[in-house]
Design a protein around this motif. Structure first.
Motif, PDB file in Angstrom:
ATOM      1  N   ILE A 125       0.834  -1.210   0.000  1.00 24.86           N
ATOM      2  CA  ILE A 125       0.000   0.000   0.000  1.00 24.86           C
ATOM      3  C   ILE A 125       0.866   1.256   0.000  1.00 24.86           C
ATOM      4  CG2 ILE A 125      -1.611   1.372   1.380  1.00 24.86           C
ATOM      5  CD1 ILE A 125      -2.816  -1.385   2.247  1.00 24.86           C
ATOM      6  N   ASP A 126       1.860   1.317   0.871  1.00 26.20           N
ATOM      7  CA  ASP A 126       2.748   2.489   0.910  1.00 26.20           C
ATOM      8  C   ASP A 126       3.396   2.721  -0.451  1.00 26.20           C
ATOM      9  OD1 ASP A 126       2.147   2.870   3.582  1.00 26.20           O
ATOM     10  OD2 ASP A 126       4.018   1.965   4.314  1.00 26.20           O
ATOM     11  N   ASN A 127       3.911   1.647  -1.046  1.00 24.43           N
ATOM     12  CA  ASN A 127       4.554   1.764  -2.356  1.00 24.43           C
ATOM     13  C   ASN A 127       3.549   2.138  -3.447  1.00 24.43           C
ATOM     14  OD1 ASN A 127       6.961   1.010  -1.161  1.00 24.43           O
ATOM     15  ND2 ASN A 127       6.982  -1.043  -2.023  1.00 24.43           N
ATOM     16  N   PHE A 128       2.337   1.580  -3.377  1.00 25.26           N
ATOM     17  CA  PHE A 128       1.320   1.881  -4.382  1.00 25.26           C
ATOM     18  C   PHE A 128       0.913   3.351  -4.336  1.00 25.26           C
ATOM     19  CE2 PHE A 128      -3.186   2.196  -5.692  1.00 25.26           C
ATOM     20  CZ  PHE A 128      -2.995   1.938  -7.043  1.00 25.26           C
ATOM     21  N   VAL A 129       0.697   3.886  -3.144  1.00 27.44           N
ATOM     22  CA  VAL A 129       0.332   5.302  -3.020  1.00 27.44           C
ATOM     23  C   VAL A 129       1.432   6.174  -3.621  1.00 27.44           C
ATOM     24  CG1 VAL A 129      -0.099   7.184  -1.396  1.00 27.44           C
ATOM     25  CG2 VAL A 129      -1.217   4.972  -1.051  1.00 27.44           C
ATOM     26  N   ALA A 130       2.682   5.869  -3.311  1.00 28.31           N
ATOM     27  CA  ALA A 130       3.795   6.637  -3.875  1.00 28.31           C
ATOM     28  C   ALA A 130       3.834   6.484  -5.398  1.00 28.31           C
ATOM     29  CB  ALA A 130       5.114   6.190  -3.254  1.00 28.31           C
ATOM     30  N   PHE A 131       3.572   5.288  -5.899  1.00 28.59           N
ATOM     31  CA  PHE A 131       3.550   5.039  -7.343  1.00 28.59           C
ATOM     32  C   PHE A 131       2.458   5.862  -8.023  1.00 28.59           C
ATOM     33  CE2 PHE A 131       1.780   2.521 -10.908  1.00 28.59           C
ATOM     34  CZ  PHE A 131       2.887   2.503 -11.745  1.00 28.59           C
ATOM     35  N   VAL A 132       1.251   5.847  -7.460  1.00 29.93           N
ATOM     36  CA  VAL A 132       0.132   6.607  -8.032  1.00 29.93           C
ATOM     37  C   VAL A 132       0.464   8.089  -8.051  1.00 29.93           C
ATOM     38  CG1 VAL A 132      -2.285   7.282  -7.752  1.00 29.93           C
ATOM     39  CG2 VAL A 132      -1.628   4.912  -7.419  1.00 29.93           C
ATOM     40  N   GLU A 133       1.020   8.592  -6.966  1.00 27.15           N
ATOM     41  CA  GLU A 133       1.380  10.011  -6.914  1.00 27.15           C
ATOM     42  C   GLU A 133       2.405  10.349  -7.981  1.00 27.15           C
ATOM     43  OE1 GLU A 133       2.625  10.561  -2.859  1.00 27.15           O
ATOM     44  OE2 GLU A 133       0.561  10.842  -2.157  1.00 27.15           O
ATOM     45  N   THR A 134       3.344   9.446  -8.229  1.00 27.86           N
ATOM     46  CA  THR A 134       4.384   9.692  -9.223  1.00 27.86           C
ATOM     47  C   THR A 134       3.828   9.661 -10.638  1.00 27.86           C
ATOM     48  OG1 THR A 134       6.076   8.771  -7.790  1.00 27.86           O
ATOM     49  CG2 THR A 134       6.586   8.858 -10.128  1.00 27.86           C
ATOM     50  N   VAL A 135       3.039   8.629 -10.978  1.00 29.39           N
ATOM     51  CA  VAL A 135       2.544   8.524 -12.355  1.00 29.39           C
ATOM     52  C   VAL A 135       1.497   9.584 -12.683  1.00 29.39           C
ATOM     53  CG1 VAL A 135       3.097   6.081 -12.578  1.00 29.39           C
ATOM     54  CG2 VAL A 135       0.797   6.744 -11.907  1.00 29.39           C
ATOM     55  N   THR A 136       0.796  10.089 -11.676  1.00 31.80           N
ATOM     56  CA  THR A 136      -0.198  11.135 -11.943  1.00 31.80           C
ATOM     57  C   THR A 136       0.403  12.527 -11.828  1.00 31.80           C
ATOM     58  OG1 THR A 136      -0.906  11.215  -9.626  1.00 31.80           O
ATOM     59  CG2 THR A 136      -2.104   9.713 -11.105  1.00 31.80           C
ATOM     60  N   GLY A 137       1.601  12.609 -11.257  1.00 29.23           N
ATOM     61  CA  GLY A 137       2.225  13.918 -11.054  1.00 29.23           C
ATOM     62  C   GLY A 137       1.585  14.690  -9.923  1.00 29.23           C
ATOM     63  N   ILE A 138       0.805  14.010  -9.104  1.00 27.29           N
ATOM     64  CA  ILE A 138       0.116  14.654  -7.992  1.00 27.29           C
ATOM     65  C   ILE A 138       0.705  14.138  -6.696  1.00 27.29           C
ATOM     66  CG2 ILE A 138      -2.088  14.900  -6.780  1.00 27.29           C
ATOM     67  CD1 ILE A 138      -3.451  14.448  -9.499  1.00 27.29           C
ATOM     68  N   GLU A 139       1.071  15.039  -5.849  1.00 29.17           N
ATOM     69  CA  GLU A 139       1.527  14.678  -4.513  1.00 29.17           C
ATOM     70  C   GLU A 139       0.313  14.758  -3.616  1.00 29.17           C
ATOM     71  OE1 GLU A 139       4.648  13.689  -3.515  1.00 29.17           O
ATOM     72  OE2 GLU A 139       5.190  13.729  -5.612  1.00 29.17           O
ATOM     73  N   GLY A 140      -0.323  13.618  -3.350  1.00 29.39           N
ATOM     74  CA  GLY A 140      -1.554  13.555  -2.574  1.00 29.39           C
ATOM     75  C   GLY A 140      -1.573  14.388  -1.317  1.00 29.39           C
ATOM     76  N   LEU A 141      -1.000  13.914  -0.244  1.00 28.89           N
ATOM     77  CA  LEU A 141      -1.039  14.601   1.036  1.00 28.89           C
ATOM     78  C   LEU A 141       0.299  15.230   1.372  1.00 28.89           C
ATOM     79  CD1 LEU A 141      -3.098  11.926   2.982  1.00 28.89           C
ATOM     80  CD2 LEU A 141      -3.936  14.005   1.905  1.00 28.89           C
ATOM     81  N   SER A 142       1.218  15.291   0.400  1.00 29.75           N
ATOM     82  CA  SER A 142       2.546  15.843   0.634  1.00 29.75           C
ATOM     83  C   SER A 142       2.544  17.357   0.460  1.00 29.75           C
ATOM     84  CB  SER A 142       3.547  15.247  -0.358  1.00 29.75           C
ATOM     85  OG  SER A 142       3.550  13.856  -0.275  1.00 29.75           O
ATOM     86  N   GLU A 143       3.616  17.980   0.934  1.00 22.14           N
ATOM     87  CA  GLU A 143       3.784  19.419   0.730  1.00 22.14           C
ATOM     88  C   GLU A 143       4.018  19.674  -0.759  1.00 22.14           C
ATOM     89  OE1 GLU A 143       3.617  21.908   3.022  1.00 22.14           O
ATOM     90  OE2 GLU A 143       2.940  20.352   4.390  1.00 22.14           O
ATOM     91  N   ALA A 144       3.475  20.757  -1.285  1.00 23.02           N
ATOM     92  CA  ALA A 144       3.565  21.064  -2.716  1.00 23.02           C
ATOM     93  C   ALA A 144       5.012  21.287  -3.163  1.00 23.02           C
ATOM     94  CB  ALA A 144       2.722  22.287  -3.049  1.00 23.02           C
ATOM     95  N   ASP A 145       5.868  21.827  -2.292  1.00 23.80           N
ATOM     96  CA  ASP A 145       7.240  22.130  -2.691  1.00 23.80           C
ATOM     97  C   ASP A 145       8.197  20.965  -2.439  1.00 23.80           C
ATOM     98  OD1 ASP A 145       8.230  24.121   0.208  1.00 23.80           O
ATOM     99  OD2 ASP A 145       7.055  22.293   0.030  1.00 23.80           O
ATOM    100  N   GLU A 146       7.704  19.844  -1.988  1.00 24.84           N
ATOM    101  CA  GLU A 146       8.541  18.681  -1.732  1.00 24.84           C
ATOM    102  C   GLU A 146       8.858  17.990  -3.054  1.00 24.84           C
ATOM    103  OE1 GLU A 146       7.768  14.872   0.888  1.00 24.84           O
ATOM    104  OE2 GLU A 146       7.117  16.704   1.896  1.00 24.84           O
TER     105      GLU A 146
END
Length: 186
Positions: free
Chosen positions: A134-155
């Motif tokens: 799950i942790d890896n999948f969430v990071a994968f989805v954020e990467t392929v969509t270019g969206i940082e879900g709950l992360s800071e925008a400047d990270e």
């Protein structure tokens, strides 16, 4: 030995984008610790995976599998139809849109292993592997969509952060044996 696990979580990304990431099954090794190689053999009329060849490691034991996929608008389901190690299983990712436009995900797995293992140990190992997935999948989805879900925008994206290493899973049981990756190699 057989075990089931269920995980529910929310991704701050549109369900259509999460579904697109799930349908990228060739990239399962990027986010699933159990998968070493995945190749799509056939697709349905909408281009979604139907029959897939998988090289996996289940509880530290190498396996080659044929996996049959069934995809709908809100669900990606799979079932192991053949296994070189005699393993079996099935599962699904079920997606639902929340009121605020996020995606609620229900991740269900059932694993059948032809090895003697205490049920409690197998259940705990499967749960831990599911959490890493799950942790890896969430990071994968954020990467392929270019969206940082709950992360800071400047990270920076997770792969560019100092000290980044994908989460891995090491099962408590280790079985010997050799495994040659790749399908159809001479």
């Amino acid at each position: 030995m057989r075990t089931k696990t269920d995980h529910r979580f929310i991704i701050d990304i549109d369900p259509d984008q999460v579904m697109e990431a799930l349908l990228m099954v060739e990239q399962l090794p990027d986010w699933s610790p159990a998968h070493q190689d995945v190749r799509v053999a056939t697709r349905d009329t909408l281009g979604r995976p139907k029959k897939v060849y998988v090289s996996a490691s289940l509880m530290g034991r190498p396996d080659r599998q044929v996996v049959e996929y069934t995809c709908t608008e809100n669900r990606v389901a799979w079932k192991v139809s053949e296994s070189s190690a005699g393993a079996g299983g099935q599962g699904w990712f079920d997606l639902a849109e929340t009121e605020d436009g996020c995606t609620e995900v229900w991740y269900h797995t059932e694993v059948y292993l032809p090895i003697p293992a205490p049920g409690m140990l197998l259940k705990r190992s499967a749960r831990r592997e599911g959490e890493v997935t799950i942790d890896n999948f969430v990071a994968f989805v954020e990467t392929v969509t270019g969206i940082e879900g709950l992360s800071e925008a400047d990270e920076p994206p997770y792969t560019e952060q100092a000290g980044y290493e994908p989460a891995t899973y090491t099962p408590p049981l280790h079985y010997g044996g050799s495994f040659e990756p790749g399908f159809g190699t001479a």
